[in-house]
Design a protein around this motif. Structure first.
Motif, short mmCIF file in Angstrom:
data_model
loop_
_atom_site.label_atom_id
_atom_site.label_comp_id
_atom_site.label_asym_id
_atom_site.label_seq_id
_atom_site.Cartn_x
_atom_site.Cartn_y
_atom_site.Cartn_z
N PHE A 878 0.83 -1.21 0.00
CA PHE A 878 0.00 0.00 0.00
C PHE A 878 0.86 1.27 0.00
CE2 PHE A 878 -2.95 2.89 2.57
CZ PHE A 878 -3.71 3.25 1.47
N LEU A 879 1.97 1.26 0.79
CA LEU A 879 2.67 2.53 1.03
C LEU A 879 4.12 2.57 0.59
CD1 LEU A 879 1.36 3.30 4.62
CD2 LEU A 879 0.78 4.52 2.53
N SER A 880 4.75 1.42 0.44
CA SER A 880 6.19 1.44 0.21
C SER A 880 6.49 1.66 -1.28
CB SER A 880 6.75 0.09 0.67
OG SER A 880 8.13 0.08 0.49
N SER A 881 7.56 2.42 -1.56
CA SER A 881 7.93 2.65 -2.97
C SER A 881 8.68 1.44 -3.55
CB SER A 881 8.85 3.86 -3.09
OG SER A 881 8.27 4.96 -2.48
N PHE A 882 9.03 0.51 -2.70
CA PHE A 882 9.76 -0.68 -3.13
C PHE A 882 8.88 -1.47 -4.11
CE2 PHE A 882 11.11 -5.14 -2.00
CZ PHE A 882 12.33 -5.06 -2.64
N PRO A 883 9.32 -1.62 -5.38
CA PRO A 883 8.38 -2.12 -6.39
C PRO A 883 7.99 -3.58 -6.22
CG PRO A 883 10.55 -1.74 -7.33
CD PRO A 883 10.63 -1.29 -5.91
N ASP A 884 8.91 -4.47 -5.75
CA ASP A 884 8.46 -5.86 -5.65
C ASP A 884 8.51 -6.31 -4.20
OD1 ASP A 884 10.76 -5.22 -7.48
OD2 ASP A 884 11.67 -6.77 -6.21
N ALA A 885 7.49 -5.89 -3.46
CA ALA A 885 7.40 -6.29 -2.06
C ALA A 885 7.15 -7.79 -2.03
CB ALA A 885 6.25 -5.56 -1.39
N VAL A 886 7.99 -8.52 -1.28
CA VAL A 886 7.83 -9.97 -1.21
C VAL A 886 7.39 -10.33 0.20
CG1 VAL A 886 8.96 -12.19 -1.50
CG2 VAL A 886 9.69 -10.21 -2.84
N ALA A 887 6.43 -11.21 0.32
CA ALA A 887 5.94 -11.57 1.64
C ALA A 887 6.85 -12.62 2.27
CB ALA A 887 4.54 -12.12 1.53
N HIS A 888 6.99 -12.56 3.60
CA HIS A 888 7.75 -13.59 4.31
C HIS A 888 6.77 -14.62 4.82
CE1 HIS A 888 11.39 -11.18 4.32
NE2 HIS A 888 10.58 -10.15 4.52
N LEU A 889 6.86 -15.85 4.29
CA LEU A 889 5.99 -16.90 4.84
C LEU A 889 6.61 -17.38 6.14
CD1 LEU A 889 5.15 -18.67 1.52
CD2 LEU A 889 3.58 -17.49 3.03
N PRO A 890 5.78 -17.94 7.04
CA PRO A 890 6.36 -18.41 8.30
C PRO A 890 7.44 -19.46 8.01
CG PRO A 890 4.02 -18.97 8.15
CD PRO A 890 4.34 -18.12 6.98
N PRO A 891 8.53 -19.48 8.78
CA PRO A 891 9.66 -20.37 8.48
C PRO A 891 9.25 -21.84 8.54
CG PRO A 891 9.88 -19.36 10.65
CD PRO A 891 8.76 -18.66 9.96
N ASP A 892 10.05 -22.66 7.83
CA ASP A 892 9.67 -24.06 7.66
C ASP A 892 9.58 -24.84 8.95
OD1 ASP A 892 9.07 -24.23 5.12
OD2 ASP A 892 11.03 -24.92 4.40
N GLU A 893 10.46 -24.51 9.92
CA GLU A 893 10.49 -25.40 11.09
C GLU A 893 9.15 -25.39 11.83
OE1 GLU A 893 12.22 -21.53 12.81
OE2 GLU A 893 12.40 -22.68 10.94
N LEU A 894 8.30 -24.37 11.54
CA LEU A 894 7.01 -24.32 12.23
C LEU A 894 5.93 -25.07 11.47
CD1 LEU A 894 6.91 -20.67 13.50
CD2 LEU A 894 7.36 -22.74 14.78
#
Length: 1320
Positions: A878-894
């Motif tokens: 919504f707000l960041s100028s960073f063009p390819d915002a990538v989501a962090h999925l919860p880490p694998d060990e969980l």
């Protein structure tokens, strides 16, 4: 009566002496017009507590003994006691007895505090109280939004208290040591908008540690043999000195035992330090505790009570610093027991909310004391219910409550928790299929709440509504309702005896319901009508068909499903074969809407009826006048008939809008171009018409005014004769009244409801009703929207952020779905440049609302463990100028290796897909643009946040605030780099919490409000002293109903402070305004526009009291908040900067002062036009600073500009013009003498004889005078003759108002008390 308002007294604050709880024993007749002052003569008693000196306490006869307990638990020297009784001559006083009912209690009696033995409940209360004392300076409860705590930062800027109890003892103009330079980001023109200063760190909050750990022991509960020794529970503690101790709470008090973490040995250790209070015990074993606890209590009682009292409804903060999570036994216990049975003062576990809500409504209300008691009870139960419902709704969505139909799929589940019924805002069982499915199911609860609010305000005896709270949390909408007794045991079909459960296919009615609803129909403008049931029989209703009547097992008549209380909005309800009126069509209506439940707001209905009433009066007056003319002259009939009939042909809404209301008689006279005598008879006729009811009720309350003696025959009026009756009949027809003999407009809420059929014999009536709805829809577009824009142009409406914009729309009855229409209207306005601030706030509101709609569905698919990642990803898109915002999925060990089989009955908030992670900024902004098009019918040309910021001049911090407040996100306080193209602005660590957004009914204090309004009226007529008394009385009554904290009390205090100031009592003004600021921070929020204005007022009063550096700090704070909330480009900024510039001028910081004043000049010129008087004043202020700097050429230039404006606007003779020309002469002299001196120096070199120049450092008085002028406070010395004229003028205006629109000053507008300098 434990509503906390007695808890903070006697802390050296005489002024906060409890205003609450002062009822008399009735005995007045409840004549609302009379001012009833509640007598409350207090007396003093002595209190003797163990180990302290006896002290005096001021009490009032109406107080309960309980309240003395509260005071003692709050006092510095007795705060550690909770389990005690009060005794008079050896007799224990009953906690719930009123003091006046106790025999032998009088002035000077000695009350002894006697320690009582503990029970488990008392021991728990004691531990909880000690924990509260230890955390009393810790703001974490306010950040976490619990227990009605909220933030306040005023004391940081005023350096403690402003009164005498504060640190500042020295007064006077200590100019030397004031540092006036503001931080860089506050200066005009700075582009930097930091977040961190929003919550300055309070040095008191770094808590002195008294105790490392206080928790319940694992050895609880005591085994049977120890129970019989009096053990109640065990505690574990770690002192600051790292000593681990185990404590037994017994009936006799607290002592150390010999248990350790793994060894149970309940025997007392040696020494055991048996003490009645934990504080006494700890003080003996830990020197650090003793020292720090005492220091902490000193600080606690020095804080202003308003910083500590709980607010009536929870306020959430959208930012918070990183707080360390400390061990806390009480919080842990609360979380486990979900506090269900722990409502402290209620015997018998859970509360029967429905019974409490309805019983309080049934309390008697014949006289003022009874009404106060009733309103206080209603308010208290409502605020408790709202808190419980909010907690329950969060528990439901978080999956902590078992559904009552666990077998069905998630969306269809319903829940019961703490005697409250919860349902989710989805369209289950295709209930709303014809009305728009889920969109309708989402809109229905808020419509229903508006209905509950409306029926609650009418307050008819015998008719009951459900307690209703709507909670939006984590993307779900939850409706919480109190439960009708017996409803769960029966099928819905059996219980509904009025209304319809299938949208009008089958309909039933009931005579008792008709009778009860008839009483509300006048105020709610609901038309009694017939509909057909499935057997084609006519059934009479006095509400919409959806409104269901159920008689509970308690015999009460309940109505529920009030979602169609108000008539449909045809602008957003396309109906085949129906043409809207041309005004609507020109604007492109009707427009499609996601659901078919769009209805008009109550404010619009009232404005429309009022508008029609004026029209009715004009027409009747016109025709009566014409008849008189006929009798007199027997000529000229045809000419006038045409004028009279004109309005009824052309759709009546095009006639003069509301703005002309107060001058209605003159409008009438103008339309019939006739001579003197006729005009006077016209206004006489309309006055006679208005006097038909003995006291004309305000048209806003119920638009029913009997204009004639058709009802009360004893009054001989012109309407006895048939001709006059015909006049009224014609006027009634023209305005669409349902009665032929009086003005009465009502709406049929079932028109255009799918599935509702009407009998043939009412076809004519239905046609009229349809026309009325079209007229109302047209009225909204053609009158209300232009009047809103006009108010913004002349600055009588000044929205500063999304919330205040929304409020401005709603006050005028404009729904938010019209936002696009309003913005288009502004775009086409010729003076668009002067509405830039409005347009910008509107667009930002539109964008953040679209984002909120998208965010809602986005969150529904997110599982709990990914919540912070999902929210931060959304904010990045919504707000960041960073063009390819990538989501962090919860880490694998969980993530577990075995994918569990999909269970059918998941909890509502337990999505498990990761679709949210694929959202991109580009896609989100495309969605926002298409949502804006489909919902608001507004075209946004933007593909990214940076384009939007560029195009509309937004600030990203402002957008962040708007979206966070709307969705309940709480983010970490730090500086975010939104504009970096290399990394996203937010990480998941930055999302601290997600709060619910709660909508509920706000019960009103009616008597207090009447006093407040009559006080306002008196003040506006110039009777300041009487006004002041009335407002003080209102304040008393408000405190009585709401407790100490409430929005309306805040308005009351602000007005009182202003009156104190005008009447010359500066210290009192300061004290009241300080309370207003604290209350605004606590109840509305630390950066709410209202808080900003309160800060400005406080700064003015500080300056008048000679506290210059404080005044500057407050103004700088206000400017910082204003920059954060709406940016520099806003008309209000000009006022703020003029204030800052003047104060800086006063402390001789000329260069700084010029920066602010020149910015104010620029903003004023932009928003008020270069020729406005505000601009002239700005020029004058700038000229004065240049004069002080001895730069006479610049000074002359500015003063000339000002002089020209005054001359053109006011003429040569006006005093302002004269003043300006005097000042010009003076400046010219100074400039000439300066020039002479310079020449002298050039000519004779260093030995020139220099005449000393008169440099004027401004006097405080002159600065204060200018401050008063720009803040609209004018002290007018009046002669006797002027006073007479003023009174006559006021009376004349009142008569005009009786005739036309009786303007209730709405409490939200900042009050202008004085004649402003006329502006343009």
């Amino acid at each position: 009566m434990v509503n906390g308002d007695g808890a903070h007294e006697h802390t050296g604050e005489a002024d906060s002496k409890r205003d609450g709880s002062s009822e008399t024993d009735g005995g007045e007749d409840s004549n609302e017009q009379e001012v009833i002052v509640i007598q409350d003569t207090g007396f003093t008693v002595k209190i003797q507590a163990p180990g302290t000196e006896p002290f005096d306490l001021q009490v009032s006869p109406q107080e309960m003994v309980q309240e003395i307990h509260q005071v003692l638990m709050d006092r510095e020297d007795t705060c550690h006691r909770t389990c005690f009784s009060l005794q008079l001559d050896g007799n224990v006083l009953d906690n719930f007895a009123e003091l006046k009912s106790i025999e032998g209690l009088q002035e000077g009696s000695l009350l002894k505090v006697v320690e009582e033995p503990y029970t488990v409940r008392e021991a728990r209360i004691h531990v909880r109280h000690i924990r509260d004392l230890l955390k009393s300076l810790d703001p974490s409860d306010a950040y976490n939004g619990v227990d009605c705590n909220s933030l306040s930062f005023l004391s940081i800027f005023t350096d403690g208290d402003l009164g005498d109890s504060g640190k500042r003892k020295k007064k006077g103009n200590e100019l030397e040591q004031i540092d006036c330079t503001p931080p860089e980001h506050i200066l005009p023109g700075s582009k930097d908008r930091p977040l961190v200063p929003l919550q300055p760190q309070n040095k008191d909050w770094k808590p002195m540690q008294c105790l490392k750990v206080l928790t319940m022991s694992g050895w609880n509960p005591p085994p049977g043999n120890r129970k019989m020794h009096g053990d109640l529970m065990y505690l574990c503690m770690v002192t600051v000195e790292e000593r681990h101790v185990s404590v037994t709470a017994s009936t006799r008090g607290f002592y150390l035992n010999q248990s350790t973490t793994y060894n149970f040995n309940p025997k007392p250790s040696n020494p055991s330090f048996l003490s009645h209070s934990l504080v006494e015990l700890l003080s003996q074993i830990s020197p650090a505790f003793k020292k720090n606890f005492t220091a902490m209590q000193k600080k606690r009682v020095q804080r202003h009570p308003f910083e500590r009292i709980a607010t009536p409804f929870q306020v959430y903060s959208w930012t918070a610093p990183q707080v360390d999570h400390a061990m806390d036994c009480v919080r842990a216990e609360d979380a486990y027991t979900s506090r269900l049975g722990y409502e402290e003062h209620i015997p018998g576990q859970t509360r029967d909310w429905n019974e409490e809500l309805q019983t309080t409504r049934e309390l008697p209300r014949k006289n003022l004391p009874e009404r106060l008691l009733r309103e206080r009870a209603i308010f208290k139960v409502h605020s408790d219910f709202a808190a419980a419902a909010t907690r329950g709704a969060m528990a439901v969505i978080d999956g902590n409550v078992m559904a009552i139909n666990p077998g069905e799929e998630t969306r269809m589940q319903m829940f019961i928790w703490n005697n409250i019924f919860f349902s989710l805002g989805f369209d289950v069982r295709d209930h709303y299929r014809e009305l728009g499915g889920d969109a309708a199911a989402h809109a229905a609860p808020t419509n229903d709440l508006n209905g509950v609010r409306a029926y609650g305000a009418v307050d008819v005896e015998g008719l009951y509504t459900l307690g209703t709270v709507v909670v939006d949390y984590r993307g779900y909408r939850v409706t919480a309702q109190s439960i009708i007794p017996g409803i769960l045991e029966r099928e819905q079909e059996q219980s509904v005896i009025y209304g319809s459960i299938d949208f009008g296919k089958t309909v039933v009615t009931h005579s008792k319901y008709l009778e009860l609803l008839e009483k509300t129909s006048r105020q709610l403008k609901v038309h009694r009508h017939n509909v057909l049931n499935e057997k084609n029989e006519a059934v009479e209703l006095c509400s919409s068909v959806e409104c269901k009547g159920i008689i509970g097992n308690d015999g009460r008549h309940y109505i529920l499903d009030l979602l169609r209380t108000f008539p449909p909005d045809l602008n957003f309800l396309p109906v085949d074969g129906e043409e809207l009126s041309p005004e609507s069509q020109r604007q492109g209506f009707p427009r499609p809407h996601p659901h078919r439940l769009a209805c008009l707001r109550q404010e619009l209905i009232e404005a429309f009826v009022e508008h029609r009433y004026l029209l009715f009066m004009k027409m009747a007056a016109l025709q009566l006048m014409q008849q008189k003319a006929n009798r007199d002259a027997k000529a000229g009939v045809p000419a006038i008939t045409e004028t009279a009939q004109a309005p009824s042909e052309s759709n009546a809404d095009t006639t003069p809008t509301q703005t002309a209301a107060p001058e209605s008689p003159s409008a009438t006279e103008a339309s019939a171009d006739s001579t003197g005598p006729m005009e006077s008879s016209a206004s006489a006729a309309s006055q006679a018409a208005a006097a038909g009811d003995k006291s004309p009720p305000k048209p806003t309350m119920n638009g029913v005014l009997e204009p004639a003696a058709a009802v009360n025959g004893e009054c001989k009026s012109p309407l006895e004769d048939p001709k006059s009756r015909e006049v009224v009949l014609n006027a009634c027809k023209a305005v669409g009244s349902i009665s032929n003999t009086s003005f009465d407009i009502r709406f049929n809420p079932d028109i255009f409801s799918p599935g509702v059929r009407f009998p043939d014999d009412s076809a004519d009536d239905i046609h009229k009703q349809k026309q009325l709805l079209k007229d109302a829809a047209a009225f909204l577009v053609s009158c209300q929207i232009p009047s809103l824009v006009k108010d913004c142009l002349d600055h009588s409406a000044l929205p500063m952020d999304g919330a205040t914009l929304t409020e401005a729309l709603r006050q005028r009855g404009i729904n938010i779905r019209y936002l696009g229409t309003v913005l288009e209207f502004v775009d086409k306005t010729p003076a668009k440049a002067q509405l830039e601030h409005f347009y910008r706030i509107g667009i930002s509101e539109l964008i953040t609302r679209c984002a909120k709609h998208i965010f809602k569905t986005y969150l529904q698919g997110v599982e709990l463990s990914a919540l912070s990642a999902a929210v931060s990803h959304f904010l990045n898109c919504f707000l960041s100028s960073f063009p390819d915002a990538v989501a962090h999925l919860p880490p694998d060990e969980l993530v577990s290796r075995r994918k569990s089989r999909k269970r059918r009955n998941r909890v509502p908030g337990g999505g498990d897909n990761t679709a949210w992670a694929s959202l991109t900024p580009n896609e989100l902004w495309k969605n926002i643009a298409s949502e804006a098009k489909s919902y608001y019918h507004f075209t946004l040309q933007c593909e990214s946040v940076d384009q939007v910021v560029e195009k509309y001049g937004f600030q990203k911090t402002t957008l962040l605030r708007e979206i966070s407040v709307k969705t309940g996100i709480q983010i970490l306080m730090k500086e975010y780099n939104f504009d970096s193209r290399h990394k996203p602005a937010f990480t998941e660590e930055d999302i601290l919490n997600i709060f619910p957004v709660v909508k509920h009914v706000n019960p009103k204090a009616s008597d207090a409000f009447h006093f407040f309004q009559s006080g306002q009226a008196k003040v506006q007529q110039g009777f300041l002293k009487e006004g002041c008394e009335l407002i003080n009385e209102a304040l008393n009554l408000f405190n009585n109903v709401y407790g100490a904290m409430h929005v309306e009390i805040c308005a009351c205090l602000r007005l009182l402070a202003r009156l104190n100031y005008i009447m010359g009592d500066h210290a009192e003004a300061l004290s009241n305004q300080q309370k207003a600021v604290l209350m605004s921070e606590r109840v509305l929020g630390i950066e709410h526009p209202n808080t900003i204005q309160e800060y400005m007022h406080l700064a003015l009063y500080c300056f008048a009291n000679g506290q210059l550096s404080t005044a500057l700090k407050l103004l700088y704070r206000a400017r910082y908040l204003m920059l954060l909330v709406s940016g520099e480009d806003h008309p209000e900024m000009a006022l703020l900067d003029s204030n800052i510039g003047l104060v800086l001028h006063g402390v001789m910081e000329y260069d700084l002062s010029l920066r602010f004043l020149e910015n104010a000049l620029a903003v004023n010129t932009k928003y008020h036009g270069a020729r406005s008087l505000k601009v002239a004043l700005s020029h004058h202020l700038v000229a004065r600073v240049y004069e002080s700097k001895a730069e006479f050429r610049s000074a002359l230039q500015h003063e000339k500009e000002g002089y020209t404006i005054y001359k053109n606007q006011m003429g040569e003779a006006h005093e302002k013009t004269k003043e300006s020309s005097e000042f010009l002469k003076y400046l010219t002299q100074q400039a000439v003498s300066l020039q002479r001196t310079m020449n002298e120096i050039y000519k004779n070199g260093s030995n020139a004889s220099i005449t000393p120049l008169k440099f004027t450092a401004p006097s405080m008085a002159s600065v204060l005078e200018q401050l008063n002028i720009i803040n609209g406070i004018i002290f007018i010395p009046l002669s006797q003759k002027d006073l007479e004229n003023l009174k006559a003028e006021v009376q004349r205006r009142q008569q005009l108002q009786e005739l036309g629109k009786s303007d209730d000053p709405t409490e939200d507008r900042p009050l202008e008390l004085e004649d402003k300098i006329p502006i343009d």
